[in-house]
Enzyme design. Structure first.
Site, PDB file in Angstrom:
ATOM      1  N   GLN A  93      12.346  -4.452   1.498  1.00 24.97           N
ATOM      2  CA  GLN A  93      11.895  -5.667   0.811  1.00 24.97           C
ATOM      3  C   GLN A  93      12.843  -6.002  -0.333  1.00 24.97           C
ATOM      4  O   GLN A  93      13.089  -5.170  -1.202  1.00 24.97           O
ATOM      5  CB  GLN A  93      10.463  -5.483   0.269  1.00 24.97           C
ATOM      6  CG  GLN A  93       9.910  -6.754  -0.362  1.00 24.97           C
ATOM      7  CD  GLN A  93       8.460  -6.610  -0.828  1.00 24.97           C
ATOM      8  OE1 GLN A  93       7.896  -5.512  -0.814  1.00 24.97           O
ATOM      9  NE2 GLN A  93       7.870  -7.707  -1.252  1.00 24.97           N
ATOM     10  N   HIS A  99       5.718 -11.619   2.056  1.00 21.72           N
ATOM     11  CA  HIS A  99       6.137 -12.618   3.043  1.00 21.72           C
ATOM     12  C   HIS A  99       6.166 -12.012   4.433  1.00 21.72           C
ATOM     13  O   HIS A  99       6.477 -10.836   4.608  1.00 21.72           O
ATOM     14  CB  HIS A  99       7.507 -13.216   2.694  1.00 21.72           C
ATOM     15  CG  HIS A  99       8.574 -12.193   2.399  1.00 21.72           C
ATOM     16  ND1 HIS A  99       8.662 -11.551   1.186  1.00 21.72           N
ATOM     17  CD2 HIS A  99       9.579 -11.704   3.158  1.00 21.72           C
ATOM     18  CE1 HIS A  99       9.689 -10.717   1.207  1.00 21.72           C
ATOM     19  NE2 HIS A  99      10.255 -10.773   2.404  1.00 21.72           N
TER      20      HIS A  99
END
Ligand code: AMP
Length: 113
Positions: A93, A99
């Site tokens: 990430q 997301h």
């Protein structure tokens, strides 16, 4: 959150091509696509990652999961697609706003690197 790029994209402070949006979430194209279709589906509220989710976000997450098939259909992903949520450093990430990557229009390999 003030300095979060995905908050700004999701809430229209920074213009982007919206593939889908409603009161809870927004979906826009990844700036560095890893497949012919590479979308990011994000909540409009700032949540850092899966690790910060609480039970009160159950409805929001369910809502987002249920939207994926509609977005995929609109993008012509009838042959399949992959949904990825990178979480934390080992998960890869890089943007600290939860997301979902939606990738499609090519045959994706497994396992990921
Ligand atoms: P992750 O590595 O899972 O945190 O994914 C972050 C993703 O955000 C990467 O695929 C980036 O290419 C993408 N990204 C970063 N900045 C932007 C931006 N301004 N607009 C669209 N996508 C972005």
């Amino acid at each position: 959150m003030e300095d979060c790029i995905f908050c700004k994209l999701a809430n229209g402070e920074i213009p982007t091509e919206m593939v889908y949006q409603d009161g809870l979430c927004a979906c826009f194209r990844d700036a560095a696509p890893q497949a012919p279709v590479h979308l990011l589906l994000v909540p409009k509220v700032h949540i850092q990652s899966l690790n910060q989710l609480d039970v009160q976000e159950s409805e929001l997450m369910g809502h987002m999961m249920l939207k994926i098939k509609d977005i995929a259909a609109k993008e012509g992903l009838e042959n399949g697609y992959r949904v990825v949520i990178n979480t934390g450093a080992d998960g890869g990430q890089t943007v600290p706003h939860l997301h979902m990557h939606i990738l499609g229009k090519r045959s994706l390999q497994w396992p990921p690197g």
